[in-house]
Each structure stands twice: as C-alpha cells, then as structure tokens.
Design a protein around this motif. Structure first.
Motif, PDB file in Angstrom:
ATOM      1  N   VAL A 128      43.944  27.406  41.406  1.00 59.95           N
ATOM      2  CA  VAL A 128      43.293  28.455  40.625  1.00 59.95           C
ATOM      3  C   VAL A 128      43.191  29.703  41.491  1.00 59.95           C
ATOM      4  O   VAL A 128      42.735  29.656  42.630  1.00 59.95           O
ATOM      5  N   ASN A 129      43.622  30.840  40.954  1.00 56.38           N
ATOM      6  CA  ASN A 129      43.694  32.073  41.737  1.00 56.38           C
ATOM      7  C   ASN A 129      42.325  32.758  41.825  1.00 56.38           C
ATOM      8  O   ASN A 129      42.083  33.808  41.251  1.00 56.38           O
ATOM      9  N   HIS A 130      41.425  32.147  42.579  1.00 60.80           N
ATOM     10  CA  HIS A 130      40.090  32.703  42.715  1.00 60.80           C
ATOM     11  C   HIS A 130      40.139  34.061  43.417  1.00 60.80           C
ATOM     12  O   HIS A 130      40.881  34.255  44.384  1.00 60.80           O
ATOM     13  N   ALA A 131      39.315  34.983  42.936  1.00 64.30           N
ATOM     14  CA  ALA A 131      39.232  36.317  43.520  1.00 64.30           C
ATOM     15  C   ALA A 131      37.942  36.963  43.039  1.00 64.30           C
ATOM     16  O   ALA A 131      37.359  36.560  42.027  1.00 64.30           O
ATOM     17  N   LEU A 132      37.486  37.958  43.771  1.00 61.93           N
ATOM     18  CA  LEU A 132      36.329  38.718  43.335  1.00 61.93           C
ATOM     19  C   LEU A 132      36.655  39.484  42.060  1.00 61.93           C
ATOM     20  O   LEU A 132      37.781  39.955  41.880  1.00 61.93           O
ATOM     21  N   GLN A 133      35.677  39.612  41.183  1.00 60.43           N
ATOM     22  CA  GLN A 133      35.838  40.442  40.004  1.00 60.43           C
ATOM     23  C   GLN A 133      35.577  41.894  40.367  1.00 60.43           C
ATOM     24  O   GLN A 133      34.763  42.198  41.245  1.00 60.43           O
ATOM     25  N   GLY A 134      36.265  42.805  39.702  1.00 63.83           N
ATOM     26  CA  GLY A 134      36.067  44.216  39.983  1.00 63.83           C
ATOM     27  C   GLY A 134      34.664  44.680  39.672  1.00 63.83           C
ATOM     28  O   GLY A 134      34.110  45.542  40.357  1.00 63.83           O
TER      29      GLY A 134
END
Length: 341
Positions: A128-134
């Motif tokens: 799963v491409n986890h990343a911070l939300q803008g």
C-alpha cells in the motif's frame, strides 16, 4: 472474518497496549519487570484461570513474533479495506512503534526503511502506497486515505460509552466536552513558538468554545451518533518513529528531513533551525509528536518509553518511573479470577 494471521496481528496490537498500561517500560530494565499474563490459547472453561505474569521482555518477544509472522503471512493489500484490515505494511508500521518502545533504534530504522523511502517526498515503496496527505484535515474527515494505515471504523451501534468516546468527549455540539486543551502552562497548545498560528493543525483542527473560554480539539468533529473513525496507526507517526530512531543513531540529516516533512505538510513556511545535536533533534521530534498526534493517545506512552516522569496537572506533582502509580494497577476482577497474577 479475520484469518489466523490477522488474528496474530490483533493479538500483538492488544498486548502492546496492555503492557504499556499495566507494566513498567521495557527501557527501564530491559524488560525484567513483571508484566501481565501471557495467554496464548483459547480458554473454554476456568481450568487455566491461574496464570502468573510473564516478564515485560517475554511479552515483547511474543509481540514481535506475532508481528513477524503477520508480515510474512499477510497480503500486500486489502483493496478497499486497506484502512481497516491488516496487510504487510500494517504489521511493519506497528513494529516500528513496538521497537521504538524498546529503545531498539537500529531495528526501528531497518523496519521503517521497508515503508519509508530514502528521501522526500516520503512514501511506502512497496505494498500500500502510504504517504502523507496534502491536507491534514482530510485524514480526520475522509478516513480512507493512504496516510491512515489502520483505523477503527464506527457505526451508530457503537455509541459513546462503548467503542467510540472521542466525539462525545471533545465535541462542543454534544454539550458534554469532558476534555479540552490545556491552553496555559506546559500545555502544547500554549506553545505558540513551536506551534504557530500558521500551522493548519492549530488553525483547522482546534477551535474556541462558543464563549471562548475553552480550547477544543476538533479532529473528531462529528455530532451524534459520533461515528468518527478512530485512527490507530498513521503514516505521520511512522515518519516520526523513524526520525527519532535516526536521531538517536546519529543520522541527523535524515532525521531532520523526516521531521520537516511532517511539519511542512501543515505549515509550509516553517523551517526547523538550530538542530545540530542528537539531543536537539530528538527534543524537536518529541515536541512535534505532541502536536501531530495530539489527542490520539501517545503522550503518556511517549513519556513512559523514555522513562520520563508523568506530570499530574490536577495533583500538581510529577510521578517518576519508579513510583507504583506510574502504571495502572491490575484490575480487581482480574486478580479475583487469577490467583497467580
């Protein structure tokens, strides 16, 4: 319905919460303190009620064994259920939290590197491409974002007093407001230097009560029936976990980059300065955790894993790690049914 391997993940999650509540920190004595009973088989009668407490180290050994099994056995993705069902990256993320609580910084980095890219913009390179939300507000409104690694969903059958107390305790619309922010003294909300008004977390996730006398946390802003989802693991926590481990290991450049990424998401114009030593970077990260994870249940565990005193605002004193009040006592019901605890 959970698979056996998902059940191991859940067991690890629950045991880590329990050992933090009812036992002294692992870092106090490398886990030599008395922990809690380690029950590894289903109980169908009262024959096995009496089980002595395992050591804290034994509990952590089991937690990591379950998480290692979970990482190997879980699927890469759960499709539309990525936020509410465990997958490989969920197990890895929880391992970074557990290992940080044990002070095993190099291992935190090793696990964290599986789901945190080497450089900004940080994201999970596999699974799963986890990343911070803008926009940080989205994390607490839309729920199924890639920042939300694990959340507990709520429904109208989960009213306050059962699983979901968050909205009931914080929301002014409920007329309850059991909890408000400490806007004076050592409260993080009062630190306008470290947490300026330009930060979206202050501007959009806090509010004044109608008469302005109380400061409210509005991460959970829904009204009755209070079905805001409860965040359990967020990607921002993982970035800060790895940042702290990197700083403790002496890698100040990457530690600062991870710290800055979390801050810049909410306050693009803010730049950390003067972070030239491991101690200064760690202190900045711990302060950032108080801001980013406010109201999500991290403050006391963060104090405990570093053997820091717990400040008792009402009693006007600090409780040191050696004090019996530092953790909760074993409940009376448990002691009544388990003679060996």
């Amino acid at each position: 319905m959970l698979s056996l391997i998902e059940a191991k993940f859940v067991r690890a999650l629950c045991y880590h919460a329990l050992v933090q509540l009812f036992a002294k920190p692992y870092t106090l004595d490398n886990g030599a303190s008395k922990g809690i009973p380690l029950r590894l088989q289903a109980e169908t009668n009262q024959d096995n009620n009496n089980i002595p407490s395992s050591t804290v180290a034994e509990i952590y050994t089991q937690i990591l064994a379950d998480l290692n099994d979970a990482e190997q056995g879980l699927v890469e993705e759960q499709g539309t259920n990525n936020t509410i069902r465990a997958h490989k990256n969920t197990a890895i993320a929880l391992k970074t939290r557990v290992l940080l609580a044990m002070g095993r910084y190099e291992d935190v980095i090793t696990e964290g590197n599986k789901i945190v890219s080497a450089a900004a913009p940080f994201s999970a390179p596999t699974g799963v491409n986890h990343a911070l939300q803008g926009n940080v507000v989205n994390v607490f409104r839309t729920y199924n974002t890639t920042e939300s690694i694990l959340s507990f969903p709520m429904a109208e059958i989960n009213p306050p007093g059962t699983q979901n107390q968050l909205g009931f305790c914080y929301n002014q619309g409920s007329g309850n407001m059991e909890y408000t922010l400490n806007a004076a003294g050592a409260g993080i909300f009062a630190n306008t230097t470290a947490w300026p008004a330009t930060d979206a977390r202050r501007a959009s996730l806090t509010a004044d009560q109608t008469n302005g006398s109380l400061k409210l946390l509005t991460k959970w802003a829904g009204v009755s029936p209070f079905i805001d989802w409860v965040p359990v693991i967020r990607y921002s926590e993982i970035l800060l976990n790895v940042a702290e481990a990197e700083a403790e290991a002496g890698s100040l450049t990457r530690a600062t980059a991870l710290l800055q990424a979390v801050r810049s998401r909410s306050d693009a114009g803010y730049t950390f300065t003067g972070l030239t030593t491991s101690e200064s970077v760690v202190n900045a990260i711990l302060l950032e955790r108080r801001i980013e994870l406010l109201g999500e249940g991290f403050r006391v565990p963060d104090l405990q894993r570093r053997n820091d005193p717990i400040n008792s605002v009402g009693a006007g004193e600090s409780v040191p790690v050696t004090d019996s009040r530092y953790v909760f006592p074993i409940p009376t019901a448990e002691r009544s049914s388990n003679n060996e605890i």
